[in-house]
Design a protein around this motif. Structure first.
Motif, PDB file in Angstrom:
ATOM      1  N   PHE A 177      -2.072 -11.934 -15.811  1.00  0.00           N
ATOM      2  CA  PHE A 177      -2.041 -11.513 -14.407  1.00  0.00           C
ATOM      3  C   PHE A 177      -0.728 -11.824 -13.682  1.00  0.00           C
ATOM      4  N   PRO A 178      -0.129 -13.007 -13.841  1.00  0.00           N
ATOM      5  CA  PRO A 178       1.125 -13.286 -13.124  1.00  0.00           C
ATOM      6  C   PRO A 178       2.266 -12.347 -13.514  1.00  0.00           C
ATOM      7  N   HIS A 179       2.167 -11.749 -14.700  1.00  0.00           N
ATOM      8  CA  HIS A 179       3.245 -10.898 -15.189  1.00  0.00           C
ATOM      9  C   HIS A 179       3.164  -9.462 -14.682  1.00  0.00           C
ATOM     10  N   PHE A 180       2.065  -9.117 -13.996  1.00  0.00           N
ATOM     11  CA  PHE A 180       1.979  -7.788 -13.390  1.00  0.00           C
ATOM     12  C   PHE A 180       2.983  -7.703 -12.252  1.00  0.00           C
ATOM     13  N   SER A 181       3.759  -6.633 -12.209  1.00  0.00           N
ATOM     14  CA  SER A 181       4.695  -6.452 -11.093  1.00  0.00           C
ATOM     15  C   SER A 181       3.972  -5.971  -9.844  1.00  0.00           C
ATOM     16  N   GLN A 182       2.871  -5.230 -10.035  1.00  0.00           N
ATOM     17  CA  GLN A 182       2.038  -4.758  -8.930  1.00  0.00           C
ATOM     18  C   GLN A 182       0.620  -5.284  -9.146  1.00  0.00           C
ATOM     19  N   LYS A 183       0.404  -6.536  -8.800  1.00  0.00           N
ATOM     20  CA  LYS A 183      -0.843  -7.213  -9.152  1.00  0.00           C
ATOM     21  C   LYS A 183      -2.075  -6.545  -8.537  1.00  0.00           C
ATOM     22  N   VAL A 184      -2.067  -6.384  -7.241  1.00  0.00           N
ATOM     23  CA  VAL A 184      -3.245  -5.855  -6.549  1.00  0.00           C
ATOM     24  C   VAL A 184      -3.490  -4.404  -6.935  1.00  0.00           C
ATOM     25  N   GLU A 185      -2.439  -3.608  -6.966  1.00  0.00           N
ATOM     26  CA  GLU A 185      -2.578  -2.200  -7.304  1.00  0.00           C
ATOM     27  C   GLU A 185      -3.115  -2.014  -8.723  1.00  0.00           C
ATOM     28  N   THR A 186      -2.656  -2.855  -9.638  1.00  0.00           N
ATOM     29  CA  THR A 186      -3.088  -2.749 -11.030  1.00  0.00           C
ATOM     30  C   THR A 186      -4.559  -3.115 -11.174  1.00  0.00           C
ATOM     31  N   VAL A 187      -4.964  -4.205 -10.545  1.00  0.00           N
ATOM     32  CA  VAL A 187      -6.371  -4.617 -10.617  1.00  0.00           C
ATOM     33  C   VAL A 187      -7.258  -3.571  -9.960  1.00  0.00           C
ATOM     34  N   LYS A 188      -6.837  -3.031  -8.831  1.00  0.00           N
ATOM     35  CA  LYS A 188      -7.616  -2.007  -8.133  1.00  0.00           C
ATOM     36  C   LYS A 188      -7.804  -0.773  -9.015  1.00  0.00           C
ATOM     37  N   ASN A 215      -8.641 -13.154  -0.586  1.00  0.00           N
ATOM     38  CA  ASN A 215      -8.506 -12.408   0.669  1.00  0.00           C
ATOM     39  C   ASN A 215      -7.658 -11.154   0.492  1.00  0.00           C
ATOM     40  N   ILE A 216      -6.606 -11.259  -0.308  1.00  0.00           N
ATOM     41  CA  ILE A 216      -5.756 -10.096  -0.580  1.00  0.00           C
ATOM     42  C   ILE A 216      -6.556  -9.020  -1.300  1.00  0.00           C
ATOM     43  N   PHE A 217      -7.303  -9.433  -2.323  1.00  0.00           N
ATOM     44  CA  PHE A 217      -8.136  -8.475  -3.057  1.00  0.00           C
ATOM     45  C   PHE A 217      -9.159  -7.813  -2.136  1.00  0.00           C
ATOM     46  N   GLN A 218      -9.865  -8.627  -1.371  1.00  0.00           N
ATOM     47  CA  GLN A 218     -10.974  -8.100  -0.578  1.00  0.00           C
ATOM     48  C   GLN A 218     -10.498  -7.200   0.564  1.00  0.00           C
ATOM     49  N   ARG A 219      -9.273  -7.407   1.031  1.00  0.00           N
ATOM     50  CA  ARG A 219      -8.726  -6.535   2.085  1.00  0.00           C
ATOM     51  C   ARG A 219      -8.544  -5.102   1.596  1.00  0.00           C
ATOM     52  N   VAL A 220      -8.360  -4.937   0.275  1.00  0.00           N
ATOM     53  CA  VAL A 220      -8.183  -3.589  -0.272  1.00  0.00           C
ATOM     54  C   VAL A 220      -9.429  -3.118  -1.017  1.00  0.00           C
ATOM     55  N   GLY A 221     -10.548  -3.810  -0.783  1.00  0.00           N
ATOM     56  CA  GLY A 221     -11.811  -3.341  -1.330  1.00  0.00           C
ATOM     57  C   GLY A 221     -12.115  -3.765  -2.747  1.00  0.00           C
TER      58      GLY A 221
END
Length: 203
Positions: free
Chosen positions: A113-124, A172-178
């Motif tokens: 996970f730390p190596h993702f350049s776009q962490k939130v977008e990738t998980v979403k 909180n970052i994750f939950q803000r984007v659903g």
């Protein structure tokens, strides 16, 4: 990204000597992820396949694993280790840039996970496009975030800024984007975030 790929290709053949595998913690994390016999599992950033024997044990004869990594040399090592294991499909690719046209019961991001350049977008993207309705996505490290961040800082300038942040902030970052966060552990023993399709906290 190319520099990151070059780093992991360079360390691939010595990777298993550089890491510590804690079977007890991995076992616990897979219990949290609720992997069951017959499940389809996506192992993101499979590396040299640390998680694969533990996942194979959980999914039984009917289950299947898709194991993806950006580093060709990592895949060379893991393919040799699991030669003849027909329950695993190995893919060379970047999960951040490429889509996998398949749904999974469980998606595992172990030590990646730390190596993702776009962490939130990738998980979403993984949750929305690759996770079954009752599926789970597991982000997991068998060390504390402080230890992980320190390891990356000392390893190489390429990965020095690949960091974990505290669970509550990340939640909180994750939950803000659903992105529904079901469980979190952020202590001296491990860093774990469990995500589902729908919010249903299981702390």
């Amino acid at each position: 990204m190319k520099a990151q790929v070059d780093f992991f290709n360079a360390v691939a053949h010595n990777w298993d000597n550089m890491i510590t595998v804690n079977e007890e913690k991995i076992g616990y994390a897979l219990e949290v992820a609720q992997i069951k016999p017959g499940h389809e599992v996506l192992d993101v950033g499979t590396g040299t396949g640390v998680m694969l024997p533990f996942i194979l044990d959980k999914i039984g004869k009917e289950g299947r694993i898709t194991a993806i990594d950006i580093a060709e040399n990592m895949l060379k090592v893991v393919k040799e280790k699991f030669k003849g294991e027909d329950r695993i499909n190995f893919l060379h690719g970047n999960i951040e840039l490429e889509a996998i046209d398949k749904l999974f019961d469980v998606i595992i991001c172990y030590s990646v996970f730390p190596h993702f350049s776009q962490k939130v977008e990738t998980v979403k993207k993984l949750v929305e496009h690759n996770l079954k309705e009752d599926g789970k996505l597991l982000i997991f490290h068998s060390q504390s975030k402080e230890e992980i961040n320190n390891i990356h800082k000392k390893a190489d300038d390429i990965v020095a800024e690949d960091k974990l942040i505290d669970f509550l902030t990340q939640k909180n970052i994750f939950q803000r984007v659903g992105i529904p966060v079901l469980k979190g552990i952020d202590n001296e023993e491990m860093y774990l975030i469990l995500i589902g399709k729908e919010a249903s906290t299981i702390y």
